[in-house]
Scaffold this active site. Sequence first.
Site, PDB file in Angstrom:
ATOM      1  N   PRO A 128     -31.260  42.345  46.416  1.00 58.67           N
ATOM      2  CA  PRO A 128     -31.008  42.856  47.887  1.00 58.67           C
ATOM      3  C   PRO A 128     -29.972  41.902  48.753  1.00 58.67           C
ATOM      4  CG  PRO A 128     -33.472  43.209  47.344  1.00 58.67           C
ATOM      5  CD  PRO A 128     -32.570  42.319  46.090  1.00 58.67           C
ATOM      6  N   ALA A 130     -27.542  40.171  47.266  1.00 57.47           N
ATOM      7  CA  ALA A 130     -26.612  39.634  46.220  1.00 57.47           C
ATOM      8  C   ALA A 130     -25.804  40.876  45.624  1.00 57.47           C
ATOM      9  CB  ALA A 130     -27.038  38.564  44.979  1.00 57.47           C
ATOM     10  N   ASP A 244     -15.162  41.999  34.177  1.00 56.57           N
ATOM     11  CA  ASP A 244     -13.430  42.249  33.897  1.00 56.57           C
ATOM     12  C   ASP A 244     -13.387  43.607  33.094  1.00 56.57           C
ATOM     13  OD1 ASP A 244     -12.909  40.021  35.569  1.00 56.57           O
ATOM     14  OD2 ASP A 244     -12.761  38.753  33.507  1.00 56.57           O
ATOM     15  N   ARG A 247     -14.509  46.799  35.137  1.00 53.05           N
ATOM     16  CA  ARG A 247     -13.653  47.107  35.983  1.00 53.05           C
ATOM     17  C   ARG A 247     -12.214  47.781  35.653  1.00 53.05           C
ATOM     18  NH1 ARG A 247     -14.645  41.488  39.253  1.00 53.05           N
ATOM     19  NH2 ARG A 247     -16.662  42.195  40.284  1.00 53.05           N
ATOM     20  N   ARG A 272      -4.482  81.518  44.526  1.00 55.24           N
ATOM     21  CA  ARG A 272      -5.162  81.873  45.876  1.00 55.24           C
ATOM     22  C   ARG A 272      -3.933  82.196  46.743  1.00 55.24           C
ATOM     23  NH1 ARG A 272      -8.760  82.772  49.653  1.00 55.24           N
ATOM     24  NH2 ARG A 272      -8.539  81.640  51.562  1.00 55.24           N
ATOM     25  N   GLN A 283       5.722  74.476  50.380  1.00 57.41           N
ATOM     26  CA  GLN A 283       5.941  72.846  50.336  1.00 57.41           C
ATOM     27  C   GLN A 283       4.874  71.725  50.550  1.00 57.41           C
ATOM     28  OE1 GLN A 283       9.483  71.561  51.870  1.00 57.41           O
ATOM     29  NE2 GLN A 283      11.066  72.416  49.980  1.00 57.41           N
ATOM     30  N   GLU A 368     -19.494  48.022  40.188  1.00 61.44           N
ATOM     31  CA  GLU A 368     -18.527  46.993  39.457  1.00 61.44           C
ATOM     32  C   GLU A 368     -17.588  46.323  40.426  1.00 61.44           C
ATOM     33  OE1 GLU A 368     -17.834  47.674  35.472  1.00 61.44           O
ATOM     34  OE2 GLU A 368     -19.515  49.151  35.136  1.00 61.44           O
ATOM     35  N   SER A 371     -13.527  47.663  46.425  1.00 66.13           N
ATOM     36  CA  SER A 371     -12.060  47.464  46.441  1.00 66.13           C
ATOM     37  C   SER A 371     -11.848  46.223  47.133  1.00 66.13           C
ATOM     38  CB  SER A 371     -11.703  48.815  47.351  1.00 66.13           C
ATOM     39  OG  SER A 371     -11.617  50.103  46.524  1.00 66.13           O
ATOM     40  N   GLU A 372     -12.576  45.868  47.928  1.00 68.73           N
ATOM     41  CA  GLU A 372     -12.164  44.637  48.848  1.00 68.73           C
ATOM     42  C   GLU A 372     -12.461  43.639  47.712  1.00 68.73           C
ATOM     43  OE1 GLU A 372     -14.020  47.418  50.099  1.00 68.73           O
ATOM     44  OE2 GLU A 372     -12.564  47.857  51.254  1.00 68.73           O
TER      45      GLU A 372
END
Length: 387
Positions: A128, A130, A244, A247, A272, A283, A368, A371-372
């Site tokens: 909780p 950690a 490691d 990830r 579609r 485009q 795992e 992003s930060e």
Amino acid sequence: MDFQVPENIQKMKDRVKKFVEEELEPISNQVEKEDKIPEEIVQKMRDMGLFGISIPKEYGGLGLGTLGECLIYEELSKTNACFRTRIGTNNGIGSQGILIDGTEEQKRKYLPKIASGEWTACFALTEPEAGSDAANIKTRAELKGDHFVLNGSKIFITNGDIADVATVFAVTDPEKKAKGGITAFIVEKTYPGFKVGKLEKKMGLRGSHTAELIFDNCIVPKENVIGGDKMIGYGFKTAMKVLDKGRLTMGACAMGTAQKLLELSVKFVKQRHQFGRPIANFQGIQFMLAELATEIYAARQMVYHAAWLRDKLGTSIIKEASMVKLFCTELANKAARIALEVHGGEGYIKGCPVERFYRDVRLTRIYEGTSEIQKLVIAREIFKEYN
Ligand code: COS
């Protein structure tokens, strides 16, 4: 440089592609609804050797290395994410502590059971208080004679409810914490004091369970310290080394999913019609998909290169693994957003794979290491590198 995929890996990748298309994708929505993978499918995964893709042959695995694992995950991630997750903890975070830092005896005792899928393995680090601050774990391990007594709890443990064995991190010296005070243990589910707590209800990843694990005076033999006596206090490093690899392989999964979302989108925009023509003719649509395809190409090269580096250099791919995870998981989320955008209302309806992928890929940016956290690790590594 050799861009040729080794033949044995390519063969297995093709086999898995077929398995995904013929057996997994057709039951994807059923598994989503029932929140359970049928046992016969799990058995087929065992029969194919999917629980031990990169575990060396001498310990019962397929011995296909990190590259093999990444290439197989790339295919397996083109369907419901729970299938990859079912085998993920055995190949990855649940076995790697033992494989990287375990004693020979521990490897021989546990890895064959994990690689064959006879046993399910999990990784118990998060608590909780950690999550990103993994060093702040509170689960305590005290030595009493010939065994340790563990007390505390772990949360968000993938496959925790079905695991036969867990790699558990606990504090053996509260003063030292991550710098010599955390130890990694191999804990079997039958050890007294080991309990499975509550199961989480998640936003996505249905078919894969996430559990709380409770250690209530749990008795763990001293010989189950990963790496033996000399590794008491060095468990945090083991956790980081395991992550490691995790990830990197997570990046491979995200890249495979991004590819699937691109394929679904291209097919959809061709059939579609709006304003009297296929929307593929606009485009605005073309540019979105062209940009996505380019970034997937870049992501694939990163994954393959980092995997090759790890197989060649051992475990020292700290920076590359975090870069791969950051880039590929952000990309998969972008791919899900674009896929939903081009599918319009249809993409928002339950039963459409895009709707499921949209929810499932969000987790890849969290578990795992967020992003930060990846950015933090990359920054630390480049600051060390360029003095
Ligand atoms: N490989 C080997 N050793 C490593 C390492 C790695 N990748 N990363 C850190 N270490 C070592 C450090 O070298 C240090 O050892 P020394 O004291 O001998 O120098 C020790 O581990 C402590 O490292 P550090 O001081 O960097 O620890 P921090 O508390 O600052 O934490 C982060 C580092 C933030 C990177 C770590 O807590 C982390 O990865 N958090 C995210 C956890 C996570 O991914 N959770 C997901 C849930 S589990 S699926």
